[in-house]
Design an enzyme around this catalytic site. Structure first.
Site: not given
Ligand SMILES: NC(=O)c1ccc[n+]([C@@H]2O[C@H](COP(=O)([O-])OP(=O)(O)OC[C@H]3O[C@@H](n4cnc5c(N)ncnc54)[C@H](O)[C@@H]3O)[C@@H](O)[C@H]2O)c1
Length: 253
Positions: A66, A148, A160, A162, A164, A192
């Site tokens: 992306v 987040s 992170y 900043a 978010k 999560i």
């Molecule tokens: N997991 C948590 O506890 C949590 C909590 C709060 C917020 N979030 C946010 O939720 C979102 C998803 O979390 P997650 O745990 O599933 O993340 P993750 O890193 O496990 O999954 C993210 C996906 O995005 C893909 N990705 C990474 N860079 C990319 C790029 N440049 N282009 C396209 N795809 C790309 C990765 O391959 C992966 O499959 C994130 O924005 C994260 O910051 C997560």
């Protein structure tokens, strides 16, 4: 829900949250446009959505980064070629790429700052710039970003948090600029149950669980259900909001 004729684009669709969101929309008969930087993870999501007869109708998928404008443009153009429109955009890509999750400000390299800001903010902006004009033209659209609860500050996560906070602020400005036809909201999850758990020790996880009012960590499905609500007509009068999915951590913030 009312998503049968809707086209939903999900970035980061190969991650745990992306998978849960794709599944939830697919269950509602939405047409999916899925992308992820990892072809392997993307195929795992397709596999999960494919039934025992090998059928997975109404899914278009293509690997892309992306952050690479050319690659994401190809996804959007091909998807619009097939479905003629994109009604809903769920910007999931984000997180912390550095090996060590938490890092004090005084030890944090500029490179990490840049990487985290780009990953969490710029991919979503790239997608919105490509898709919003078509939503405005069709006088309807929903955009859901993922922030987040760390946006309120968390020791060890200055970059992170900043980034978010920037996602939350960007969501509000986008809602102002893209209204009245496009609703733009963001979800702010607490911890999560995803691959981040593998990067935290038991003591840290106990702390995060205990500080929720509901005394449990969130599940990807908790975020998926909220995304579905924000994409549906049940939320038509909601825009520019930050919706915490945090088991009640947010009242403490
Ligand atoms: N997991 C948590 O506890 C949590 C909590 C709060 C917020 N979030 C946010 O939720 C979102 C998803 O979390 P997650 O745990 O599933 O993340 P993750 O890193 O496990 O999954 C993210 C996906 O995005 C893909 N990705 C990474 N860079 C990319 C790029 N440049 N282009 C396209 N795809 C790309 C990765 O391959 C992966 O499959 C994130 O924005 C994260 O910051 C997560």
């Amino acid at each position: 829900m009312d998503l049968k004729s809707k086209v939903v684009m999900i970035t980061g669709a190969g991650g745990p949250m992306g998978k849960a969101i794709a599944k939830r929309f697919y269950e509602e008969d939405a047409k999916l446009v899925l992308t992820d930087i990892s072809e392997n993870r993307l195929l795992q999501t397709i596999d999960m959505l494919t039934d025992e007869n090998g059928s997975n109708k109404n899914i278009f998928y293509l690997r892309s980064d992306v952050l690479n404008k050319k690659e994401i443009k190809e996804v959007v153009n091909k998807a619009i070629g097939i479905y003629k429109k994109i009604d809903i955009l769920v910007n999931i890509v984000g997180g912390i790429r550095a090996k060590k999750m938490d890092q004090p400000i005084l030890e944090m390299e500029n490179e990490r700052w840049d990487q985290t800001m780009d990953l969490n903010l710029k991919g979503g902006i790239n997608c919105i710039k490509l898709i919003a004009p078509q939503m405005i033209e069709s006088e309807s659209g929903k955009i859901i970003n993922i922030s987040s609860i760390n946006f309120a500050g968390e020791p060890g996560y200055a970059d992170y948090g900043a980034a978010k906070a920037a996602v939350a602020s960007f969501t509000k400005t986008a809602a102002m600029e893209l209204g009245p036809y496009i609703n733009v909201n963001c979800i702010a999850p607490a911890v999560i149950q995803t691959s981040v758990l593998d990067r935290m020790d038991k003591e840290t996880l106990d702390y995060y669980r205990d500080r929720t009012l509901l005394k449990r960590l969130g599940k990807p499905e908790d975020v998926a259900n909220t995304a579905l609500f924000l994409a549906s007509n049940q939320s038509d009068y909601i825009t520019g909001e930050i919706i915490a999915v945090s088991g009640g951590v947010s009242p403490h913030l």
